[in-house]
Design a protein around this motif. Structure first.
Motif, PDB file in Angstrom:
ATOM      1  N   SER A   1       5.021   5.720   6.040  1.00  0.00           N
ATOM      2  CA  SER A   1       5.019   5.449   7.476  1.00  0.00           C
ATOM      3  C   SER A   1       3.997   4.350   7.762  1.00  0.00           C
ATOM      4  CB  SER A   1       4.633   6.715   8.248  1.00  0.00           C
ATOM      5  OG  SER A   1       3.286   7.052   7.972  1.00  0.00           O
ATOM      6  N   PRO A   2       4.160   3.649   8.856  1.00  0.00           N
ATOM      7  CA  PRO A   2       3.164   2.616   9.206  1.00  0.00           C
ATOM      8  C   PRO A   2       1.780   3.213   9.452  1.00  0.00           C
ATOM      9  CG  PRO A   2       4.815   2.897  10.953  1.00  0.00           C
ATOM     10  CD  PRO A   2       5.304   3.672   9.775  1.00  0.00           C
ATOM     11  N   GLU A   3       1.730   4.453   9.952  1.00  0.00           N
ATOM     12  CA  GLU A   3       0.430   5.094  10.147  1.00  0.00           C
ATOM     13  C   GLU A   3      -0.264   5.330   8.802  1.00  0.00           C
ATOM     14  OE1 GLU A   3       3.316   6.167  11.338  1.00  0.00           O
ATOM     15  OE2 GLU A   3       3.154   6.006  13.525  1.00  0.00           O
ATOM     16  N   GLU A   4       0.511   5.770   7.823  1.00  0.00           N
ATOM     17  CA  GLU A   4      -0.065   6.007   6.497  1.00  0.00           C
ATOM     18  C   GLU A   4      -0.513   4.686   5.872  1.00  0.00           C
ATOM     19  OE1 GLU A   4      -0.913   8.716   4.974  1.00  0.00           O
ATOM     20  OE2 GLU A   4      -1.352   7.869   2.997  1.00  0.00           O
ATOM     21  N   GLN A   5       0.276   3.630   6.061  1.00  0.00           N
ATOM     22  CA  GLN A   5      -0.138   2.336   5.521  1.00  0.00           C
ATOM     23  C   GLN A   5      -1.466   1.902   6.114  1.00  0.00           C
ATOM     24  OE1 GLN A   5       1.304  -1.468   6.900  1.00  0.00           O
ATOM     25  NE2 GLN A   5       1.796  -2.112   4.804  1.00  0.00           N
ATOM     26  N   ALA A   6      -1.603   2.056   7.427  1.00  0.00           N
ATOM     27  CA  ALA A   6      -2.857   1.669   8.078  1.00  0.00           C
ATOM     28  C   ALA A   6      -4.026   2.466   7.507  1.00  0.00           C
ATOM     29  CB  ALA A   6      -2.754   1.887   9.588  1.00  0.00           C
ATOM     30  N   ALA A   7      -3.815   3.757   7.305  1.00  0.00           N
ATOM     31  CA  ALA A   7      -4.895   4.596   6.759  1.00  0.00           C
ATOM     32  C   ALA A   7      -5.302   4.110   5.372  1.00  0.00           C
ATOM     33  CB  ALA A   7      -4.437   6.054   6.709  1.00  0.00           C
ATOM     34  N   ARG A   8      -4.319   3.695   4.577  1.00  0.00           N
ATOM     35  CA  ARG A   8      -4.639   3.237   3.216  1.00  0.00           C
ATOM     36  C   ARG A   8      -5.341   1.883   3.223  1.00  0.00           C
ATOM     37  NH1 ARG A   8       0.719   5.248  -0.260  1.00  0.00           N
ATOM     38  NH2 ARG A   8       0.586   7.441   0.436  1.00  0.00           N
ATOM     39  N   LEU A   9      -4.916   1.006   4.120  1.00  0.00           N
ATOM     40  CA  LEU A   9      -5.599  -0.291   4.212  1.00  0.00           C
ATOM     41  C   LEU A   9      -7.048  -0.084   4.648  1.00  0.00           C
ATOM     42  CD1 LEU A   9      -2.808  -2.504   5.873  1.00  0.00           C
ATOM     43  CD2 LEU A   9      -3.493  -2.454   3.457  1.00  0.00           C
ATOM     44  N   LEU A  10      -7.257   0.818   5.599  1.00  0.00           N
ATOM     45  CA  LEU A  10      -8.629   1.089   6.062  1.00  0.00           C
ATOM     46  C   LEU A  10      -9.451   1.751   4.964  1.00  0.00           C
ATOM     47  CD1 LEU A  10      -7.875   2.240   9.726  1.00  0.00           C
ATOM     48  CD2 LEU A  10      -8.990   0.101   8.997  1.00  0.00           C
TER      49      LEU A  10
ATOM     50  N   GLY B   1      -3.225 -10.753   3.798  1.00  0.00           N
ATOM     51  CA  GLY B   1      -1.844 -11.076   4.140  1.00  0.00           C
ATOM     52  C   GLY B   1      -0.997  -9.839   4.426  1.00  0.00           C
ATOM     53  N   ASP B   2      -1.438  -8.661   3.923  1.00  0.00           N
ATOM     54  CA  ASP B   2      -0.655  -7.444   4.146  1.00  0.00           C
ATOM     55  C   ASP B   2      -0.503  -7.154   5.638  1.00  0.00           C
ATOM     56  OD1 ASP B   2      -0.592  -7.291   1.433  1.00  0.00           O
ATOM     57  OD2 ASP B   2      -1.838  -5.498   1.252  1.00  0.00           O
ATOM     58  N   VAL B   3      -1.519  -7.496   6.425  1.00  0.00           N
ATOM     59  CA  VAL B   3      -1.451  -7.208   7.864  1.00  0.00           C
ATOM     60  C   VAL B   3      -0.414  -8.104   8.546  1.00  0.00           C
ATOM     61  CG1 VAL B   3      -2.774  -7.003  10.018  1.00  0.00           C
ATOM     62  CG2 VAL B   3      -3.869  -6.465   7.831  1.00  0.00           C
ATOM     63  N   ASP B   4      -0.284  -9.330   8.026  1.00  0.00           N
ATOM     64  CA  ASP B   4       0.721 -10.246   8.588  1.00  0.00           C
ATOM     65  C   ASP B   4       2.130  -9.680   8.410  1.00  0.00           C
ATOM     66  OD1 ASP B   4      -1.357 -12.043   9.139  1.00  0.00           O
ATOM     67  OD2 ASP B   4      -1.195 -12.931   7.147  1.00  0.00           O
ATOM     68  N   GLU B   5       2.364  -9.021   7.298  1.00  0.00           N
ATOM     69  CA  GLU B   5       3.685  -8.410   7.072  1.00  0.00           C
ATOM     70  C   GLU B   5       3.809  -7.106   7.868  1.00  0.00           C
ATOM     71  OE1 GLU B   5       5.636 -10.454   5.490  1.00  0.00           O
ATOM     72  OE2 GLU B   5       3.862 -11.683   5.040  1.00  0.00           O
ATOM     73  N   ARG B   6       2.679  -6.383   7.945  1.00  0.00           N
ATOM     74  CA  ARG B   6       2.679  -5.086   8.634  1.00  0.00           C
ATOM     75  C   ARG B   6       3.201  -5.182  10.067  1.00  0.00           C
ATOM     76  NH1 ARG B   6       0.626  -0.206   9.545  1.00  0.00           N
ATOM     77  NH2 ARG B   6      -0.508   0.183  11.470  1.00  0.00           N
TER      78      ARG B   6
ATOM     79  N   ALA C   1       0.809  -1.228   0.000  1.00  0.00           N
ATOM     80  CA  ALA C   1       0.000   0.000   0.000  1.00  0.00           C
ATOM     81  C   ALA C   1       0.839   1.274   0.000  1.00  0.00           C
ATOM     82  CB  ALA C   1      -0.989   0.026   1.178  1.00  0.00           C
ATOM     83  N   ALA C   2       2.115   1.144  -0.364  1.00  0.00           N
ATOM     84  CA  ALA C   2       2.980   2.332  -0.394  1.00  0.00           C
ATOM     85  C   ALA C   2       2.796   3.141  -1.672  1.00  0.00           C
ATOM     86  CB  ALA C   2       4.445   1.927  -0.255  1.00  0.00           C
ATOM     87  N   GLY C   3       2.092   2.566  -2.665  1.00  0.00           N
ATOM     88  CA  GLY C   3       1.813   3.347  -3.871  1.00  0.00           C
ATOM     89  C   GLY C   3       2.503   2.845  -5.131  1.00  0.00           C
ATOM     90  N   LYS C   4       2.952   1.586  -5.139  1.00  0.00           N
ATOM     91  CA  LYS C   4       3.581   1.067  -6.351  1.00  0.00           C
ATOM     92  C   LYS C   4       2.603   1.102  -7.527  1.00  0.00           C
ATOM     93  CE  LYS C   4       5.150  -2.882  -4.621  1.00  0.00           C
ATOM     94  NZ  LYS C   4       4.190  -3.561  -5.432  1.00  0.00           N
TER      95      LYS C   4
END
Lengths: 294, 294
Positions: A183-192, A207-212, A79-82
């Protein structure tokens, strides 16, 4: 554009040098510009033509034997924007000039071979801009974090990677390695955000949460991979990516700058232009059974 | 847009029906619109979003098992504008959703196999929009005109093509076959344009003139190929292409219309959205050693 978007050479600001510390990079920063989202999107659109012209020259000169090409390696946490980089930067290229390769978890057949076995055939040919969406770096990132390979094998891979990159660079491949850093906060916002929009549900991967939850271990693995493999012929650029508009404009500018260094040019051709013109003109008078010009 | 660009259903106007005569198609016409170049370019830009949304849905639903996909077969005389269609219409698609296959003169290995041997592996997978830039039709076009295969083999191929297209259509491939139709006068003008501009020299192929002088034989071969292979599941569209802006807008509209018929939709996912949201939220409080948010 009354004001310049880039107030500094962003490619130099983001380039990894000896002593680099990932933990000192702020994912929310926008180095090299004081502009905002709207200006960033305008910059992305404005520079599309510059990017395309360089690409077309690179492609054209390969038709008469030039071997230069570009390989962009794109790595990031989920979810970083690739995807956005592909759809907003690389989508600006002419389709024939783009060689896109996405590397998923290796198949059983791929696992039975050395980790570079599946990579080598996807190195772009002359005249192309290749994009590796994930890459051989997964073999020292998730594979290290998850312990999918023993430590001595991971250790061996850093050397194998630098040998491999040196070899393809010698063959005319301009290598550009990019980490999108959120940032991990930004990743969480994007997953939500994905979970909150039914049109984006299909992009969500449980599975993204398992890596998170292994974030610190991933950052350590990125740090190590970057410091072990950055080199003048294969530089790393760490791009702050909390702001999508910034990351896209920065990646576009990095690719443009590397293309400018290759300095591609319209190729000279080996046929006699005047003679060919005469040949075409000699066919103008033939009468054809069509209704054209009616 | 105060006025509608398309005054009529262009896809129906250009669709080949029984009794079709290629010699009655005017390459300089612009069926379905009374607009000009400027309006045509605006229409092309305006409809990009519509095309992308349909593509994204088609791609998304394939992730959960849908098999539909689109195969666009593009055929034309040299300099008719195939490259422009790729760079101005298909370049609007997200790169991951586009499967581009250019078929050049067959290699020695390809010639050692049946003519469909090299075609079959390039049929797009589920969720993709495939583009064949030239195709299996070359095997009944140049191969017929040049006598590269004996008449009975050419005859056999028409049947093999219709069998092949029926089979992949049954597997979920929406086939759209497009002939870009230019006049020989327009082709000559474009070849001379390439010769007159050093930046376009690399696009000029001296062999094009060798084919050009066989124009009437090519038109006969196109007529025959089209009448022998048009079918409801594999329609032909003959697009007047003397005006590039018209051909591009028409091809874009044809592809959009076929996508609309497939009617792709955002897929339902098989995970529990609320449970996943709770999982992500449970990771929000972890403290990470980064400078994000600084």
């Amino acid at each position: 554009m009354a004001q310049k978007f880039w107030t500094d050479d962003v490619t130099e600001l983001l380039r990894v040098r000896d002593g680099f510390r990932l933990s000192e990079v702020d994912p929310a920063a926008t180095p090299g510009t004081a502009a905002d989202k709207k200006a960033g999107q305008a910059e992305l659109a404005r520079s599309a033509q510059e990017l395309r012209e360089l690409q077309e020259k690179l492609f054209a000169q390969s038709r008469v034997g030039a071997r230069e090409r570009v390989l962009v390696v794109l790595q990031a946490m989920d979810a970083a924007g690739k995807g956005g980089i592909v759809n907003h930067v690389f989508a600006q290229l002419e389709p024939y000039g783009l060689a896109l390769a996405a590397f998923k978890a290796p198949s059983e057949e791929e696992r039975a071979h050395d980790f570079l076995w599946r990579i080598e055939p996807r190195v772009p040919g002359p005249g192309l801009i290749g994009l590796f969406d994930r890459s051989h770096y997964e073999d020292v990132l998730i594979q290290r974090v998850r312990g999918f390979a023993p430590p001595e094998e991971i250790e061996r891979r850093y050397g194998a990677i630098t040998d491999f990159e040196q070899r393809i660079a010698d063959d005319g491949v301009r290598i550009v390695k990019i980490m999108l850093h959120v940032s991990p906060e930004e990743q969480a916002a994007r997953l939500l955000d994905r979970l909150g929009d039914p049109e984006k549900h299909w992009k969500y991967n449980a599975g993204d949460v398992d890596e998170r939850v292994l974030w610190p271990a991933y950052m350590d693995a990125f740090q190590l991979a970057i410091e072990r493999s950055h080199a003048p012929h294969a530089p790393w650029f760490v791009v702050p990516a909390n702001s999508k508009w910034y990351a896209r404009a920065a990646v576009q500018r990095i690719v443009i700058t590397e293309l400018q260094r290759l300095n591609p040019s319209w190729p000279a051709v080996d046929f006699d232009v005047a003679a060919e013109r005469a040949r075409v003109e000699s066919t103008l008078d033939l009468s054809w059974p069509t209704r054209s010009g009616s």
